[in-house]
Each structure stands twice: as C-alpha cells, then as structure tokens.
Design a protein around this motif. Structure first.
Motif, PDB file in Angstrom:
ATOM      1  N   ASN A  72       0.911  -0.884  -0.295  1.00 21.37           N
ATOM      2  CA  ASN A  72      -0.283  -0.058   0.255  1.00 21.37           C
ATOM      3  C   ASN A  72       0.925   1.130  -0.165  1.00 21.37           C
ATOM      4  OD1 ASN A  72      -1.889   2.367   0.508  1.00 21.37           O
ATOM      5  ND2 ASN A  72      -3.228   1.427   2.207  1.00 21.37           N
ATOM      6  N   ASN A  73       1.018   1.910  -1.251  1.00 18.57           N
ATOM      7  CA  ASN A  73       1.527   3.202  -0.942  1.00 18.57           C
ATOM      8  C   ASN A  73       1.394   4.128  -0.281  1.00 18.57           C
ATOM      9  OD1 ASN A  73       3.315   2.621  -3.217  1.00 18.57           O
ATOM     10  ND2 ASN A  73       1.662   3.767  -4.765  1.00 18.57           N
ATOM     11  N   SER A  74       0.010   4.359   0.638  1.00 19.26           N
ATOM     12  CA  SER A  74       0.297   5.318   1.472  1.00 19.26           C
ATOM     13  C   SER A  74       0.703   4.634   2.674  1.00 19.26           C
ATOM     14  CB  SER A  74      -1.327   5.165   2.096  1.00 19.26           C
ATOM     15  OG  SER A  74      -2.145   6.311   0.752  1.00 19.26           O
ATOM     16  N   VAL A  75       1.540   3.386   3.246  1.00 21.59           N
ATOM     17  CA  VAL A  75       1.491   2.615   4.392  1.00 21.59           C
ATOM     18  C   VAL A  75       2.862   3.034   4.275  1.00 21.59           C
ATOM     19  CG1 VAL A  75       2.465   0.822   5.416  1.00 21.59           C
ATOM     20  CG2 VAL A  75      -0.324   1.624   5.603  1.00 21.59           C
ATOM     21  N   THR A  76       3.453   3.045   2.954  1.00 23.54           N
ATOM     22  CA  THR A  76       4.958   2.649   2.413  1.00 23.54           C
ATOM     23  C   THR A  76       5.272   3.819   2.703  1.00 23.54           C
ATOM     24  OG1 THR A  76       4.700   0.965   1.147  1.00 23.54           O
ATOM     25  CG2 THR A  76       6.593   2.416   1.107  1.00 23.54           C
ATOM     26  N   ILE A  77       4.453   5.358   2.152  1.00 20.19           N
ATOM     27  CA  ILE A  77       4.801   6.580   2.392  1.00 20.19           C
ATOM     28  C   ILE A  77       5.373   7.598   3.457  1.00 20.19           C
ATOM     29  CG2 ILE A  77       4.635   9.214   1.834  1.00 20.19           C
ATOM     30  CD1 ILE A  77       4.100   7.834  -1.201  1.00 20.19           C
ATOM     31  N   ALA A  78       3.487   6.863   4.396  1.00 21.12           N
ATOM     32  CA  ALA A  78       3.654   7.166   5.873  1.00 21.12           C
ATOM     33  C   ALA A  78       4.901   6.951   7.021  1.00 21.12           C
ATOM     34  CB  ALA A  78       2.676   6.378   6.370  1.00 21.12           C
ATOM     35  N   VAL A 105       4.564  16.766   1.397  1.00 17.74           N
ATOM     36  CA  VAL A 105       3.113  15.937   1.566  1.00 17.74           C
ATOM     37  C   VAL A 105       2.399  16.869   0.690  1.00 17.74           C
ATOM     38  CG1 VAL A 105       1.387  15.951   3.264  1.00 17.74           C
ATOM     39  CG2 VAL A 105       3.428  15.246   3.684  1.00 17.74           C
ATOM     40  N   ALA A 119       0.582  15.751  -2.773  1.00 16.60           N
ATOM     41  CA  ALA A 119      -0.760  16.216  -3.201  1.00 16.60           C
ATOM     42  C   ALA A 119      -1.213  16.460  -4.139  1.00 16.60           C
ATOM     43  CB  ALA A 119      -1.551  16.527  -0.865  1.00 16.60           C
ATOM     44  N   GLU A 175      -2.131  13.914  -6.791  1.00 15.76           N
ATOM     45  CA  GLU A 175      -2.761  13.027  -6.202  1.00 15.76           C
ATOM     46  C   GLU A 175      -1.829  11.247  -5.981  1.00 15.76           C
ATOM     47  OE1 GLU A 175      -5.621  13.243  -9.020  1.00 15.76           O
ATOM     48  OE2 GLU A 175      -6.682  15.097  -8.899  1.00 15.76           O
ATOM     49  N   TRP A 211      -1.883  10.096  -3.524  1.00 17.52           N
ATOM     50  CA  TRP A 211      -2.116   9.186  -2.460  1.00 17.52           C
ATOM     51  C   TRP A 211      -3.117   8.156  -2.435  1.00 17.52           C
ATOM     52  CZ3 TRP A 211       0.515  10.160   1.664  1.00 17.52           C
ATOM     53  CH2 TRP A 211       1.904  11.056   1.327  1.00 17.52           C
TER      54      TRP A 211
END
Length: 112
Positions: free
Chosen positions: A53-59, A102, A106, A109, A111
């Motif tokens: 998951n890209n969001s988990v990786t980036i976070a 961030v 955003a 896009e 995310w």
C-alpha cells in the motif's frame, strides 16, 4: 591574552557538556543502520506485504526519516548540547520540508 581566555572558555564549555559515551554512539549508529535496513526493505514489496500500500509505505518512510533526522541532529551534530535555538531552527526546517513534500504528493494525487 584574549585568545587564551577564549580557548579556556571553549574548553570549559566542552567539559560542561555531558557527552554520550562511545558505546552510546555505536548503539545510535546500529539503530540508524536498522532503520535504513527497514527503509530499503520497503522497496521489496513482495517481502513485506504491508508495504504494497503506497500510503502505508510513504507514511512509514516519513516517520523513519524524521526519527533518523532527529537522531543524527541531536547526537552526531551535537544539537542536544547546543543552544535550543539551533534545535528549533532544525526542527522548523524539517517541519517545513515535510509539509512541502506532503503538499507536492497531494498536488500530484499520489495518495489515490
């Protein structure tokens, strides 16, 4: 005469700081190496499914970046023993850089 006074003052300031031991620096370096290992692991999505998951990786990469920055700035750059103004300047820069990153993610896009 003034140089001697300045040298004595600098030496007294250095002795006043409670620097960590050599073993503490080794432990910090090992922790930084472990965090770097986890960062490299994020590139191998098949090894750890949570990083698909890209969001988990980036976070997770952002958190690891902040932790590494803090450790290096506080211990290896000796900000822990310097004037608190320097710490505020470095943290302010980190917050600004993170916010810009961030915002750029955003804007493109990333995310989604």
């Amino acid at each position: 005469m003034a140089e001697t006074t300045l040298a004595e003052t600098t030496l007294a300031e250095e002795q006043a700081h409670d620097h960590p031991s050599d073993w503490a620096y080794v432990k910090i370096a090992l922790l930084l190496a472990a965090i770097t290992g986890v960062e490299v692991l994020t590139y191998f999505e098949s090894a750890v499914t949570v990083f698909e998951n890209n969001s988990v990786t980036i976070a997770s990469l952002m958190v690891m970046m902040v932790v590494k920055f803090y450790m290096v700035a506080m211990y290896f750059m000796h900000l822990k023993h310097d004037n608190p103004l320097f710490t505020k300047l470095f943290v302010g820069g980190l917050v600004l850089a993170t916010a810009v990153y961030v915002a750029a993610l955003a804007a493109f896009e990333f995310w989604a």
